[in-house]
Scaffold this active site. Sequence first.
Site, PDB file in Angstrom:
ATOM      1  CB  SER A 125      -0.909   0.001   1.233  1.00 33.66           C
ATOM      2  OG  SER A 125      -1.651   1.194   1.279  1.00 33.66           O
TER       3      SER A 125
ATOM      4  CG  MET B 227     -11.612   4.433  -0.635  1.00 35.91           C
ATOM      5  SD  MET B 227     -10.515   4.309   0.809  1.00 35.91           S
ATOM      6  CE  MET B 227      -8.917   4.372   0.013  1.00 35.91           C
TER       7      MET B 227
ATOM      8  CB  SER C  88      -0.900  -4.803   9.827  1.00 34.10           C
ATOM      9  OG  SER C  88      -1.857  -3.916  10.324  1.00 34.10           O
TER      10      SER C  88
ATOM     11  CG  HIS D 238      -3.556  -0.995  -2.799  1.00 34.37           C
ATOM     12  ND1 HIS D 238      -4.651  -1.476  -3.475  1.00 34.37           N
ATOM     13  CD2 HIS D 238      -4.043  -0.260  -1.759  1.00 34.37           C
ATOM     14  CE1 HIS D 238      -5.751  -1.057  -2.873  1.00 34.37           C
ATOM     15  NE2 HIS D 238      -5.412  -0.316  -1.834  1.00 34.37           N
TER      16      HIS D 238
ATOM     17  CG  ASP E 104      -5.432   3.297  -0.637  1.00 31.98           C
ATOM     18  OD1 ASP E 104      -6.415   2.618  -0.955  1.00 31.98           O
ATOM     19  OD2 ASP E 104      -4.482   2.847   0.036  1.00 31.98           O
TER      20      ASP E 104
ATOM     21  N   GLY F 194     -10.450   4.559   4.683  1.00 30.84           N
ATOM     22  CA  GLY F 194     -10.101   5.958   4.884  1.00 30.84           C
ATOM     23  C   GLY F 194      -8.893   6.211   5.759  1.00 30.84           C
ATOM     24  CG  PHE F 195      -8.698   7.153   8.938  1.00 32.14           C
ATOM     25  CD1 PHE F 195      -8.031   8.355   9.134  1.00 32.14           C
ATOM     26  CD2 PHE F 195     -10.067   7.167   8.725  1.00 32.14           C
ATOM     27  CE1 PHE F 195      -8.732   9.551   9.135  1.00 32.14           C
ATOM     28  CE2 PHE F 195     -10.777   8.359   8.721  1.00 32.14           C
ATOM     29  CZ  PHE F 195     -10.107   9.563   8.928  1.00 32.14           C
TER      30      PHE F 195
ATOM     31  N   GLY G 218      -3.817   1.785   9.847  1.00 29.67           N
ATOM     32  CA  GLY G 218      -3.540   1.478  11.246  1.00 29.67           C
ATOM     33  C   GLY G 218      -4.739   1.098  12.094  1.00 29.67           C
TER      34      GLY G 218
ATOM     35  CG  MET H 221     -12.900  -2.066   1.998  1.00 31.18           C
ATOM     36  SD  MET H 221     -11.185  -1.775   1.496  1.00 31.18           S
ATOM     37  CE  MET H 221     -10.604  -0.722   2.842  1.00 31.18           C
TER      38      MET H 221
ATOM     39  N   GLY I 262       0.127  -2.975   4.490  1.00 37.28           N
ATOM     40  CA  GLY I 262       0.372  -1.652   5.053  1.00 37.28           C
ATOM     41  C   GLY I 262       1.303  -1.736   6.234  1.00 37.28           C
TER      42      GLY I 262
ATOM     43  CG  ASP J 110      -7.141  -2.374   1.701  1.00 36.53           C
ATOM     44  OD1 ASP J 110      -6.225  -2.293   2.539  1.00 36.53           O
ATOM     45  OD2 ASP J 110      -7.501  -1.411   0.998  1.00 36.53           O
ATOM     46  N   GLY J 111      -6.756  -4.147   4.797  1.00 37.72           N
ATOM     47  CA  GLY J 111      -6.996  -3.626   6.139  1.00 37.72           C
ATOM     48  C   GLY J 111      -6.474  -4.532   7.229  1.00 37.72           C
TER      49      GLY J 111
END
Length: 218
Positions: free
Chosen positions: A9, A69, A198, A34, A36, A143-144, A146, A138, A196, A174-175
């Site tokens: 990401s 988004m 994580s 990826h 955003d 939108g955020f 972490g 998702m 991301g 994703d997430g």
Amino acid sequence: MNEKILCPSMMCANYGNLEQEIKSLEEAGADIFHLDLMDGEFVPNFGMGLQDIEYIARTAGRPADIHLMIENPGDYIEKFVQMGVEIIYVHPESDVHIARTLQKIIDAGAKPGIAINPGTSVETVSPLLELVDYVMVMTVNPGFAGQKYIGFVDRKIQKLVSIKGEYHFKLMVDGACSPEKIQELYQAGVDGFILGTSALFGKGRSYKEIMAELRALH
């Protein structure tokens, strides 16, 4: 099992030296970059700039996807294809004529995908599955970065795994994709993961080392 698709990401990348970031991630074996884009309307935040999106899509030697988004994504499909993006994710909730927008992506020469929010059901999007190459679930509210993984989406993922062979789409997540979650979901039948903070960025270790470990998880 299908080969795992690993997608850094780029919102989480180091923009102090973006060219080197792209090169390091390519050398580490990134499959898809990826990207955003957020408009402050569909989600309460702003994402990457258009110049960064175009730079990454044109510079990277691997495909780039974009997660729109934004409201009315159908108005901007040709723009992003011209920038070099090869896969475009849209949210069904953001577009009154989502099937038309997916067809517009196909007609522009890109691969269409849908992004499914935690509160959106599989049943809501099932008519669209005939049109898409990718379905991205998702596991956080968009939108955020972490955020914590939302557990109830697991049932939705199971449902999509059970039908993806019928529709021939790749199932992405994703997430909050930690190494533990990647291993668990890959075993469950998920094809690819957006990486991301994580799992990949800000760890103080080389991307090559981390990506090799993620690739080896079965």
